[in-house]
Design an enzyme around this catalytic site. Structure first.
Site, PDB file in Angstrom:
ATOM      1  N   THR A 333      48.277  39.360  44.143  1.00 49.12           N
ATOM      2  CA  THR A 333      47.435  39.325  42.941  1.00 49.12           C
ATOM      3  C   THR A 333      48.275  39.384  41.644  1.00 49.12           C
ATOM      4  OG1 THR A 333      47.160  41.689  43.291  1.00 49.12           O
ATOM      5  CG2 THR A 333      45.347  40.290  43.970  1.00 49.12           C
ATOM      6  N   ASP A 334      47.558  39.230  40.513  1.00 51.33           N
ATOM      7  CA  ASP A 334      48.250  39.218  39.212  1.00 51.33           C
ATOM      8  C   ASP A 334      48.188  40.577  38.529  1.00 51.33           C
ATOM      9  OD1 ASP A 334      48.467  36.317  39.382  1.00 51.33           O
ATOM     10  OD2 ASP A 334      46.316  36.336  39.045  1.00 51.33           O
ATOM     11  N   SER A 359      48.744  44.815  34.578  1.00 50.41           N
ATOM     12  CA  SER A 359      48.160  43.477  34.476  1.00 50.41           C
ATOM     13  C   SER A 359      49.313  42.554  34.147  1.00 50.41           C
ATOM     14  CB  SER A 359      47.097  43.413  33.382  1.00 50.41           C
ATOM     15  OG  SER A 359      46.710  42.075  33.212  1.00 50.41           O
ATOM     16  N   ARG A 360      49.636  41.657  35.083  1.00 48.18           N
ATOM     17  CA  ARG A 360      50.832  40.832  34.856  1.00 48.18           C
ATOM     18  C   ARG A 360      50.603  39.769  33.793  1.00 48.18           C
ATOM     19  NH1 ARG A 360      51.196  41.286  40.704  1.00 48.18           N
ATOM     20  NH2 ARG A 360      52.167  43.296  40.893  1.00 48.18           N
ATOM     21  N   LEU A 361      49.337  39.520  33.408  1.00 51.03           N
ATOM     22  CA  LEU A 361      49.099  38.521  32.365  1.00 51.03           C
ATOM     23  C   LEU A 361      48.968  39.193  31.013  1.00 51.03           C
ATOM     24  CD1 LEU A 361      46.690  36.322  34.390  1.00 51.03           C
ATOM     25  CD2 LEU A 361      48.999  35.768  33.723  1.00 51.03           C
TER      26      LEU A 361
END
Ligand SMILES: Nc1ncnc2c1ncn2[C@@H]1O[C@H](COP(=O)(O)OP(=O)(O)OP(=O)(O)O)[C@@H](O)[C@H]1O
Length: 441
Positions: A333-334, A359-361
């Site tokens: 997941t991101d 949260s990688r974004l």
């Protein structure tokens, strides 16, 4: 005349020999609850649908040298050794009806409240081709949950896969419900996939969403705990194929919540062991990672404007997010929202563990203003939580004035992040509530 009949018979016999107009029939040789071993189906395909007398339906889940293994998906009476198993020549598929929106349905388009199957169904393939990389765009539109701790600190974007992970009763489902309710009037279709939940639990979710007008744009796709286990493992794939259908045909945004993937993995393991697959780590089969990765890679922002956002849920034990299934899904997941029992018990709801969540974004899906506020809030909060760990028993009066001030700000942020269920905040309210802290910075 007789020549003509001879010719007809010859063609018919030739066709039978080539097995073009008949389907094979095998016999059950071993019954292990919902897993059958069947002899005599030499030309059957993997994942082909079969019927067992008038008693049951299923699909071919493994092909061995001497027999095939059939997983039963529906059963009306007991299956015995010697029962005839008919091949159908068709791939095993789910069914879906556009009238399912607003209802609790299963993967065969049956309304679970009335036990009636919808008319106008379309067949939904269980495995579809991945969306090509060139058709994927970048994730840059926010999907607002209404929860400050998420929208401001660990935001989710349309097309993102964000895991929600935590122990039992830490508010995992509640985050999904809040998010669904917050999508009202936003042209988003929501699909809540319930795996192995009881009828009572799913009905409660339905009642909560109905009460808040959220069922108008939501489908609850349920595989209850008393259904044949192969239904439980295939339901998420059907849910995501429905989402893909809407994204590709109608260019709309779809939010899919899968509650939960740990249960899905456990049932998948059970089936694999019964089927005779070689067990791997923690007795899960070797294709466990692939199975979850192929489900979650459906999440994307499509170049046509539509998107599939996926919120998978995983239940942990003793707060351990490093077990096999959790670490697999974390790596797919991101980002992840980690929920902690301690926070929940302290009344810090939603019980987000801000130290472990990611949260990688991040800022890519936030407006400039909220990104700026969020960055300060996150920094101050994390520094406060770290200091709390170190100075757990320290007296505030003994701290330096700077440290005391930092602690007071951190505590204030923590308190402001407390949000009761179903009380979403708009982005404007969040920035007003936290703006003074940024000015202090
Ligand atoms: N922010 C909140 N405010 C008030 N109550 C909350 C909040 N979040 C969760 N709850 C309550 O906590 C209880 C547990 O929440 P929930 O069922 O979402 O947890 P869960 O982790 O999904 O549980 P399960 O392990 O059964 O799946 C519910 O009664 C829910 O209403």
């Amino acid at each position: 005349m007789s020549k003509h009949i001879d010719e007809l018979i010859e063609t018919k016999v030739a066709a039978i020999k080539e097995k073009k107009n008949i389907f094979e029939v095998g016999r059950v040789s071993k019954v292990q609850n919902y897993i059958l071993e069947v002899d005599g189906l030499e030309n059957i395909g993997f994942f082909e649908k079969v019927t067992i007398e008038d008693k049951a339906e299923g699909y071919v889940s493994a092909i061995n040298q001497r027999n095939v293994v059939v997983a039963v998906t529906k059963k009306t009476s007991d299956i015995n050794i010697g029962d005839a198993v008919k091949a159908t020549g068709k791939e095993f598929r789910g069914l879906y009806s556009p009238y399912s929106i607003g209802h609790i349905v299963d993967m065969f388009a049956e309304d679970k409240l009335t036990s009636k199957r919808f008319d106008d169904t379309i067949e939904i393939p269980i495995s579809t081709k991945p969306i090509p990389i060139m058709d994927r765009g970048s994730v840059n539109r926010p999907l607002l949950t209404g929860i400050t701790g998420i929208d401001m600190i660990y935001p989710v974007g349309c097309g993102q896969r964000q895991l929600i992970i935590g122990d039992k009763k830490t508010g995992k489902t509640q985050i999904v419900l809040d998010t669904i309710v917050n999508q009202k009037d936003k042209d988003i279709l929501c699909i809540y996939i319930a795996i192995g939940k009881t009828k009572k639990e799913v009905k409660e979710v339905y009642a909560e969403l109905l009460r808040r007008g959220a069922m108008e744009y939501t489908i609850i796709l349920a595989a209850f705990n008393d259904e044949c286990p192969p239904v439980l493992t295939n339901t998420p794939a059907v849910g995501l194929a429905i989402a893909e259908h809407y994204m590709l045909q109608q260019n709309i945004d779809v939010l899919v919540a899968i509650d939960d993937l740990k249960r899905h993995a456990d049932v998948y393991r059970e089936i694999s062991l019964l089927t005779g697959k070689v067990p791997g780590r923690d007795a899960y089969p070797s294709d466990m990672f692939y199975t979850h990765a192929s489900l979650l890679e459906k999440g994307c922002q499509h170049k046509n404007g539509g998107s599939i956002t996926i919120l998978p849920i995983i239940e942990t034990k003793g707060g351990d997010i490093t077990d096999y299934i959790s670490s697999n899904v974390i790596s797919i997941t991101d980002g992840q929202i980690v929920l902690s029992t301690k926070n929940f018990e302290d009344g810090q709801k939603p019980a987000i563990d801000y130290g472990l969540s990611v949260s990688r974004l991040g800022g890519a899906v936030q407006t400039k203003e909220i990104k700026k506020i969020g960055a300060v809030v996150r920094r101050e909060l994390l520094s406060y939580l770290e200091t709390c760990d170190v100075y757990e028993l320290a007296n505030m009066d003994e701290m330096s004035p700077e440290l005391r001030n930092k602690m007071l700000i951190g505590k204030e942020i923590r308190n402001r992040l407390i949000q009761y269920k179903f009380s979403p905040w708009s982005i404007d309210k969040m920035s007003v509530m936290f703006n003074d802290l940024v000015e202090l910075d």
